[in-house]
Motif scaffolding. Structure first.
Motif, PDB file in Angstrom:
ATOM      1  N   LYS A 247       0.492  -1.575  -5.913  1.00  0.00           N
ATOM      2  CA  LYS A 247       1.272  -1.750  -5.356  1.00  0.00           C
ATOM      3  C   LYS A 247       3.018  -1.975  -6.121  1.00  0.00           C
ATOM      4  CE  LYS A 247      -0.605  -4.116  -1.722  1.00  0.00           C
ATOM      5  NZ  LYS A 247      -0.348  -3.516  -0.658  1.00  0.00           N
ATOM      6  N   ASP A 251       4.064   1.461  -5.116  1.00  0.00           N
ATOM      7  CA  ASP A 251       5.521   0.650  -4.298  1.00  0.00           C
ATOM      8  C   ASP A 251       6.016   0.411  -4.761  1.00  0.00           C
ATOM      9  OD1 ASP A 251       3.361   2.162  -2.466  1.00  0.00           O
ATOM     10  OD2 ASP A 251       2.020   0.321  -2.025  1.00  0.00           O
ATOM     11  N   ALA A 253       6.314  -2.618  -5.968  1.00  0.00           N
ATOM     12  CA  ALA A 253       6.265  -3.330  -5.918  1.00  0.00           C
ATOM     13  C   ALA A 253       6.501  -5.186  -7.275  1.00  0.00           C
ATOM     14  CB  ALA A 253       4.507  -4.873  -5.294  1.00  0.00           C
ATOM     15  N   ALA A 258       2.879  -8.541  -5.367  1.00  0.00           N
ATOM     16  CA  ALA A 258       1.439  -7.116  -5.066  1.00  0.00           C
ATOM     17  C   ALA A 258       0.569  -8.411  -5.036  1.00  0.00           C
ATOM     18  CB  ALA A 258       0.989  -6.658  -6.692  1.00  0.00           C
ATOM     19  N   GLU A 261      -0.294 -10.223  -1.429  1.00  0.00           N
ATOM     20  CA  GLU A 261      -0.101  -9.354  -0.833  1.00  0.00           C
ATOM     21  C   GLU A 261      -1.835  -9.224  -1.098  1.00  0.00           C
ATOM     22  OE1 GLU A 261       1.945  -5.548  -0.227  1.00  0.00           O
ATOM     23  OE2 GLU A 261       4.001  -7.204  -1.307  1.00  0.00           O
TER      24      GLU A 261
END
Length: 268
Positions: A247, A251, A253, A258, A261
């Motif tokens: 992540k 992504d 993050a 992260a 999540e």
């Protein structure tokens, strides 16, 4: 760059970013936690989103059935913690051996600044030359380790790490791995030293938040991801920590987000 090399780089990364999990520690440290049941660990890590797994060639048959579409990198030198000098990495295979083992890329470790630097420069040069003939990418693990390495000063250490990654580029590598210098500000100096993607090593295992903060710092400095072993494969939940690292790398993050999540604890 040949079409073959470009395709193979895509198999060990995603969009020019890399989450590689080295698991070649069986040579260095023996059958440590996370490597006894190698098959399950590889499966957990690749399920979690690792782009590629890295091992020595002898365990390739235990790796391939569990890759789940991830890439495979074969490491080509090594040493042991119980030998005379752990920094003295010796060849453990050839590019041709790696191809026969089903590798998408190869890797080679060099300790820049150590007494073994001359032989390791020769070794890396030979690997990149051979790999070029086959369009096989090379991940150069270029560490700054030696008597004159200035690791007691973050800014000077970043200069030495920058020298190490530049050496990897000059010798023909495609991706370079090195230590994190400690902060985004100093690591920018490392990233600026080469035109190649720079990924960071995991280093000694810390807390999950420390690990993710380090990854976030490297990415903020322009890094291209991680090549992180024990912090992932020895984690209580390898799949979850791989997801968290992914992540951050893929992504963008924040570290704490992260961890939340994927259900890992964030320290208060």
């Amino acid at each position: 760059m040949t079409a073959g090399k470009s395709a193979r780089l895509d198999r060990i990364g995603t969009g020019g970013k890399y989450l590689v999990v080295p698991m070649d520690h069986g040579v260095t440290m023996g059958a440590v936690d996370g490597l006894v049941d190698l098959e399950s660990t590889v499966s957990d890590i690749t399920d979690g989103g690792a782009d590629a797994v890295l091992t020595q060639r002898g365990v390739a048959d235990r790796v391939h059935p569990n890759l789940g579409g991830a890439g495979y990198i074969v490491h080509l030198n090594g040493s042991t913690t119980i030998g005379p000098d752990e920094a003295d990495k010796r060849p453990t295979g050839t590019v041709e051996d790696a191809i026969r083992a089903g590798a998408d890329a190869v890797s080679f470790h060099i300790n820049v600044g150590s007494d073994h630097e001359p032989d390791q420069i020769t070794g890396l040069s030979e690997v990149t030359s051979a790999a070029q003939r086959y369009g096989l990418p090379v991940l150069a693990m270029t560490y700054a380790r030696g008597h004159d390495v200035r690791d007691d000063d973050p800014e000077l250490f970043a200069e030495d790490l920058g020298h190490a990654v530049r050496l990897g580029e000059e010798l023909g590598a495609d991706v370079v791995k090195t230590a994190y210098s400690g902060s985004p500000e100093t690591f920018e100096r490392v990233v600026e030293s080469t035109s190649l993607p720079v990924v960071i090593a995991g280093g000694s295992r810390g807390t999950d938040e420390e690990t993710l903060d380090m990854v976030r710092g490297a990415m903020d400095a322009g890094g291209a991801g991680v090549s992180m072993g024990r912090s992932i494969f020895q984690h209580e939940d390898p799949r979850a920590i791989t997801q968290a690292v992914s992540k951050v790398v893929h992504d963008d993050a924040e570290a704490a987000d992260a961890l939340r999540e994927v259900g890992l604890t964030v320290e208060a």
